[in-house]
Motif scaffolding. Structure first.
Motif, short mmCIF file in Angstrom:
data_model
loop_
_atom_site.label_atom_id
_atom_site.label_comp_id
_atom_site.label_asym_id
_atom_site.label_seq_id
_atom_site.Cartn_x
_atom_site.Cartn_y
_atom_site.Cartn_z
N ALA A 22 -15.59 11.31 -34.70
CA ALA A 22 -16.65 10.92 -33.85
C ALA A 22 -17.77 11.24 -34.16
O ALA A 22 -18.23 11.74 -35.12
CB ALA A 22 -16.58 12.12 -32.61
N VAL A 23 -18.51 10.00 -33.72
CA VAL A 23 -20.27 9.92 -34.07
C VAL A 23 -20.70 10.10 -32.67
O VAL A 23 -20.57 9.35 -31.90
CB VAL A 23 -20.19 8.42 -34.67
N VAL A 24 -21.90 11.05 -32.80
CA VAL A 24 -22.53 11.15 -31.64
C VAL A 24 -23.71 9.89 -31.43
O VAL A 24 -24.18 9.74 -32.33
CB VAL A 24 -23.59 12.55 -31.89
N ASP A 25 -23.69 9.48 -30.41
CA ASP A 25 -24.51 8.32 -29.91
C ASP A 25 -25.70 8.94 -29.22
O ASP A 25 -25.68 9.37 -27.91
CB ASP A 25 -23.89 7.25 -28.98
N ASP A 26 -26.88 9.11 -30.13
CA ASP A 26 -28.07 9.76 -29.52
C ASP A 26 -29.06 8.78 -29.26
O ASP A 26 -30.45 8.93 -29.00
CB ASP A 26 -28.62 11.03 -30.42
N THR A 27 -28.95 7.35 -28.89
CA THR A 27 -29.67 6.23 -28.72
C THR A 27 -30.23 6.69 -27.38
O THR A 27 -29.16 6.96 -26.36
CB THR A 27 -29.05 5.20 -28.74
N PRO A 28 -31.47 6.77 -26.99
CA PRO A 28 -31.89 6.96 -25.63
C PRO A 28 -31.43 6.00 -24.74
O PRO A 28 -31.51 4.77 -24.98
CB PRO A 28 -33.38 6.92 -25.77
N ALA A 29 -30.96 6.33 -23.67
CA ALA A 29 -30.55 5.44 -22.47
C ALA A 29 -31.68 4.69 -21.97
O ALA A 29 -32.70 5.29 -21.88
CB ALA A 29 -29.69 6.13 -21.38
N THR A 30 -31.71 3.43 -21.96
CA THR A 30 -32.75 2.63 -21.25
C THR A 30 -32.34 2.60 -19.75
O THR A 30 -31.22 2.29 -19.40
CB THR A 30 -32.84 1.48 -21.80
N THR A 31 -33.28 2.76 -18.91
CA THR A 31 -33.22 2.93 -17.55
C THR A 31 -33.99 1.74 -17.00
O THR A 31 -35.21 1.59 -17.39
CB THR A 31 -33.79 4.14 -16.92
N LYS A 32 -33.43 1.01 -15.95
CA LYS A 32 -34.23 -0.16 -15.47
C LYS A 32 -34.61 0.56 -13.77
O LYS A 32 -33.47 0.94 -13.28
CB LYS A 32 -33.61 -1.47 -15.38
N VAL A 33 -35.56 0.20 -13.35
CA VAL A 33 -35.98 0.47 -12.03
C VAL A 33 -36.13 -0.70 -11.45
O VAL A 33 -36.85 -1.68 -11.80
CB VAL A 33 -37.41 1.16 -12.10
N SER A 34 -35.45 -0.94 -10.20
CA SER A 34 -35.60 -2.08 -9.43
C SER A 34 -36.94 -1.96 -8.62
O SER A 34 -37.32 -0.88 -8.03
CB SER A 34 -34.42 -2.19 -8.28
N MET A 35 -37.66 -2.96 -8.52
CA MET A 35 -38.99 -3.09 -7.78
C MET A 35 -39.03 -4.26 -6.71
O MET A 35 -38.47 -5.24 -7.20
CB MET A 35 -40.14 -3.09 -8.60
N SER A 36 -39.72 -4.14 -5.61
CA SER A 36 -39.73 -5.23 -4.62
C SER A 36 -41.20 -5.61 -4.57
O SER A 36 -42.03 -4.83 -4.36
CB SER A 36 -39.03 -4.82 -3.33
N ALA A 37 -41.56 -6.81 -4.34
CA ALA A 37 -42.85 -7.49 -3.93
C ALA A 37 -42.73 -8.59 -3.21
O ALA A 37 -41.62 -9.43 -3.34
CB ALA A 37 -43.58 -7.70 -5.36
N ARG A 38 -43.68 -9.03 -2.57
CA ARG A 38 -43.89 -10.32 -1.54
C ARG A 38 -44.86 -11.01 -2.41
O ARG A 38 -45.93 -10.85 -2.97
CB ARG A 38 -44.37 -9.82 -0.39
N TYR A 39 -44.14 -12.46 -2.62
CA TYR A 39 -45.20 -13.46 -3.23
C TYR A 39 -45.24 -14.57 -2.32
O TYR A 39 -44.74 -14.83 -1.39
CB TYR A 39 -44.40 -14.19 -4.33
N PRO A 40 -46.41 -15.28 -2.29
CA PRO A 40 -46.72 -16.39 -1.56
C PRO A 40 -45.77 -17.56 -1.59
O PRO A 40 -45.20 -17.22 -2.90
CB PRO A 40 -48.41 -17.05 -2.13
N SER A 41 -45.48 -18.32 -0.68
CA SER A 41 -44.31 -19.28 -0.96
C SER A 41 -44.42 -19.92 -2.03
O SER A 41 -43.50 -20.42 -2.67
CB SER A 41 -44.14 -19.72 0.28
N ASP A 42 -45.61 -20.54 -2.45
CA ASP A 42 -45.62 -21.62 -3.42
C ASP A 42 -45.30 -20.85 -5.01
O ASP A 42 -44.70 -21.40 -5.77
CB ASP A 42 -47.03 -22.16 -3.57
N ILE A 43 -45.58 -19.74 -5.11
CA ILE A 43 -45.30 -18.85 -6.22
C ILE A 43 -43.99 -18.65 -6.09
O ILE A 43 -43.29 -18.79 -7.27
CB ILE A 43 -46.21 -17.61 -6.43
N ALA A 44 -43.16 -18.25 -5.22
CA ALA A 44 -41.89 -18.01 -4.96
C ALA A 44 -41.07 -18.96 -5.24
O ALA A 44 -40.01 -19.08 -6.22
CB ALA A 44 -41.47 -17.19 -3.73
N ARG A 45 -41.67 -20.39 -4.91
CA ARG A 45 -40.60 -21.48 -4.88
C ARG A 45 -40.76 -21.90 -6.64
O ARG A 45 -39.87 -22.18 -7.13
CB ARG A 45 -41.40 -22.37 -4.19
#
Length: 104
Positions: A22-45
């Motif tokens: 066995a080999v210990v995997d001590d690589t740090p886990a990468t965590t992703k965080v979901s974020m929400s934002a509102r954009y002007p319609s032209d930017i969103a498009r």
């Protein structure tokens, strides 16, 4: 290997009590965080069109933009610099025309 063989092989390896390889995997886990934002319609498009053209989700485009922004901030540093006003005006005019600055 068939799916049944894969499952059987996985079960056999789990049932094995010999962990000497066995080999210990001590690589740090990468965590992703979901974020929400509102954009002007032209930017969103524009983001959605870009995502569709590149065959990715809009979140990938936004993530790329945010990462590039923070990479630029990190590369800029905090050291003060002196810039001639004429150079600033020239650079802004080039950006407005969507041209690349000439190599110095």
């Amino acid at each position: 290997m068939s799916r049944a063989e894969d499952i059987r092989a996985a079960q056999e390896s789990l049932e094995s009590r010999d962990w000497s390889d066995a080999v210990v995997d001590d690589t740090p886990a990468t965590t992703k965080v979901s974020m929400s934002a509102r954009y002007p319609s032209d930017i969103a498009r524009r983001v959605m069109e870009d995502a569709e053209a590149r065959g990715v989700k809009p979140g990938a485009i936004l993530r790329e933009i945010v990462e590039a922004h923070y990479a630029t901030l990190g590369a800029a540093g905090d050291e003060p610099i002196t810039v001639r006003p004429a150079d600033v005006v020239r650079a802004l005019a080039q950006v407005a025309r969507r041209e690349r600055p000439a190599a110095a």
